[in-house]
Design an enzyme around this catalytic site. Structure first.
Site, mmCIF file in Angstrom:
data_model
loop_
_atom_site.group_PDB
_atom_site.id
_atom_site.type_symbol
_atom_site.label_atom_id
_atom_site.label_comp_id
_atom_site.label_asym_id
_atom_site.label_seq_id
_atom_site.Cartn_x
_atom_site.Cartn_y
_atom_site.Cartn_z
ATOM 1 N N ASP A 132 0.833 -1.189 0.000
ATOM 2 C CA ASP A 132 0.000 0.000 0.000
ATOM 3 C C ASP A 132 0.878 1.253 0.000
ATOM 4 O OD1 ASP A 132 -2.297 1.449 0.122
ATOM 5 O OD2 ASP A 132 -2.510 1.356 2.290
ATOM 6 N N CYS A 186 -17.684 -7.869 -14.720
ATOM 7 C CA CYS A 186 -18.694 -6.951 -14.177
ATOM 8 C C CYS A 186 -19.967 -7.017 -15.026
ATOM 9 C CB CYS A 186 -18.178 -5.511 -14.153
ATOM 10 S SG CYS A 186 -17.111 -5.157 -12.737
ATOM 11 N N CYS A 189 -23.757 -5.311 -14.610
ATOM 12 C CA CYS A 189 -23.996 -4.959 -13.202
ATOM 13 C C CYS A 189 -23.589 -3.507 -12.921
ATOM 14 C CB CYS A 189 -23.187 -5.909 -12.316
ATOM 15 S SG CYS A 189 -23.259 -5.517 -10.566
ATOM 16 N N CYS A 212 -14.987 10.192 -1.781
ATOM 17 C CA CYS A 212 -15.128 8.855 -1.199
ATOM 18 C C CYS A 212 -15.072 8.923 0.333
ATOM 19 C CB CYS A 212 -14.018 7.968 -1.761
ATOM 20 S SG CYS A 212 -13.971 6.333 -1.057
ATOM 21 N N CYS A 239 -14.883 2.732 4.267
ATOM 22 C CA CYS A 239 -16.232 2.420 3.765
ATOM 23 C C CYS A 239 -16.120 1.160 2.908
ATOM 24 C CB CYS A 239 -16.748 3.588 2.925
ATOM 25 S SG CYS A 239 -18.225 3.210 1.949
ATOM 26 N N CYS A 242 -19.319 -0.326 -1.537
ATOM 27 C CA CYS A 242 -19.239 -0.811 -2.925
ATOM 28 C C CYS A 242 -18.755 -2.261 -2.993
ATOM 29 C CB CYS A 242 -18.391 0.115 -3.794
ATOM 30 S SG CYS A 242 -16.779 0.509 -3.139
ATOM 31 N N CYS A 246 -21.237 -5.993 -3.918
ATOM 32 C CA CYS A 246 -20.754 -6.666 -5.126
ATOM 33 C C CYS A 246 -21.098 -8.163 -5.081
ATOM 34 C CB CYS A 246 -19.239 -6.486 -5.256
ATOM 35 S SG CYS A 246 -18.570 -7.359 -6.680
HETATM 36 S S1 SF4 Z 1 -20.813 -4.517 -7.971
HETATM 37 FE FE1 SF4 Z 1 -19.038 -5.799 -8.490
HETATM 38 S S2 SF4 Z 1 -19.629 -6.913 -10.345
HETATM 39 FE FE2 SF4 Z 1 -21.072 -5.208 -10.069
HETATM 40 S S3 SF4 Z 1 -20.196 -3.564 -11.319
HETATM 41 FE FE3 SF4 Z 1 -19.468 -3.263 -9.241
HETATM 42 S S4 SF4 Z 1 -17.501 -4.324 -9.178
HETATM 43 FE FE4 SF4 Z 1 -18.564 -5.052 -10.995
HETATM 44 S S1 SF4 Z 2 -19.088 2.999 -1.773
HETATM 45 FE FE1 SF4 Z 2 -16.948 2.777 -2.442
HETATM 46 S S2 SF4 Z 2 -16.561 4.583 -3.693
HETATM 47 FE FE2 SF4 Z 2 -18.413 4.979 -2.534
HETATM 48 S S3 SF4 Z 2 -17.763 6.062 -0.712
HETATM 49 FE FE3 SF4 Z 2 -17.797 3.893 -0.193
HETATM 50 S S4 SF4 Z 2 -15.719 3.152 -0.617
HETATM 51 FE FE4 SF4 Z 2 -15.932 5.134 -1.634
#
Ligand code: SF4
Ligand code: SF4
Length: 308
Positions: A132, A186, A189, A212, A239, A242, A246
């Site tokens: 990182d 992806c 989606c 973010c 966070c 996202c 998924c």
């Molecule tokens: S939720 Fe996952 S599979 Fe769907 S668009 Fe986002 S990264 Fe791609």
């Molecule tokens: S969902 Fe993903 S892109 Fe959106 S604020 Fe949270 S970490 Fe950042």
């Protein structure tokens, strides 16, 4: 004739497995041509916010041979951090990667063990370990090495284990056999884009870092912007929204790294407990954690923002 490259590659990959890495992929150390315009555009739009360190070392970030002299290969490694237990529901939220001990230390130790192994087994190999670390585009290298694809939320993900893992690299001056990029799954989606509480995923594959929640709660040193009040979805450090939404993350499996197990308080503390946290408790609970990065004052600021 014996193919040393293949033998060494096999040796390194099996030792990486033994050390507990989820997977290991290898790329030729060379200029990241496809990434260069993407990074440039992202920086030009100031999507790095106050993270000015991302503007530094532009050339080195794209070319590992400038970062580590004589380097030939980038060995990318994934380390799972998906926890077996989550925080109690009535709590302000911590990103799952921060539950246990600071990953920088845990991974650095493993990377060094891998480098020593290479030097013991193969001979004089020079290199450096990165976790990182700002000058290395770790997701791009991991994707190039076939470890997964970069999803629309801009994290690396795989069909087998989703996206809850750390990415680290060894950049070494040894030629190895190289892996190939995988395909993007992806499809149509858009779950991550739709779920992002601050609309930080401005278009597929582009995250405006300056919007973010991870940036706000960890990187931003100033006051949190009032226009985002009520939009943090109770996240006080990082966070995971996202990634949580998924579909590929239903394949996440709990890690088996004892050092990533949380301090018991982390899972049990309620919102009220967090609101009343003292500096002494903070020091005790997060003694070895990456949460220390925000300091007590930073976490307090985040909690105040969520509460008000
Ligand atoms: S939720 Fe996952 S599979 Fe769907 S668009 Fe986002 S990264 Fe791609
Ligand atoms: S969902 Fe993903 S892109 Fe959106 S604020 Fe949270 S970490 Fe950042």
């Amino acid at each position: 004739m014996l193919n040393h490259k293949a033998t060494y590659t096999e040796l390194i990959k099996s030792e990486a497995k033994r050390l507990g890495f989820l997977s290991c992929g290898i790329s030729k150390a060379e200029f990241l041509e496809a990434e260069a315009p993407r990074l440039e555009a992202w920086l030009q739009k100031h999507m790095n916010g106050e993270m000015h360190y991302m503007e530094n070392h532009f050339d080195k970030r794209l070319d590992p041979t400038l970062l580590v002299e004589g380097s030939k290969s980038v060995v990318s490694l994934l380390l799972n951090y998906y926890p077996s237990e989550l925080q109690t529901e009535d709590s302000y939220k911590l990103s799952k990667y921060a539950y246990g001990n600071d990953y920088h230390h845990v991974i650095k130790h493993k990377l060094k063990s891998l480098l020593y192994f290479i030097q013991d087994e193969i001979g004089e190999v020079g290199g450096r370990a990165f976790v990182d670390s700002a000058p290395v585009l770790d997701k791009a290298w991991a994707a190039k090495s076939g470890l997964g694809w970069i999803g629309k939320h801009s994290n690396l993900l795989t069909q087998q284990v989703g996206s809850f893992y750390f990415i680290a690299e060894l950049i070494i001056d040894l030629e190895l056999e190289y892996d190939h990029i995988t395909t993007d799954h992806c499809g149509t989606c858009t779950k991550c884009i739709d779920a992002c509480p601050t609309e930080a995923i401005t278009e597929p594959y582009v995250v405006d870092g300056s919007k973010c929640i991870s940036y706000f709660t960890i990187e931003l040193k100033e006051n949190l912007p009032t226009e985002f009040k009520g939009k943090f979805d109770d996240w006080m450090f990082g966070c995971d929204v996202c990634q949580d939404v998924c579909p590929w993350n239903k394949f996440s499996k709990p890690h088996n790294e004892p050092l990533f197990n949380p301090h018991p308080e982390v899972l049990d503390m309620t919102k009220k407990d967090w609101e009343e946290i003292t500096e002494d408790t903070f020091k005790e609970v997060f003694q070895k954690s990456a949460v220390k990065r925000t300091k007590f004052s930073g976490l307090e600021r985040n909690i105040r923002f969520l509460k008000s």
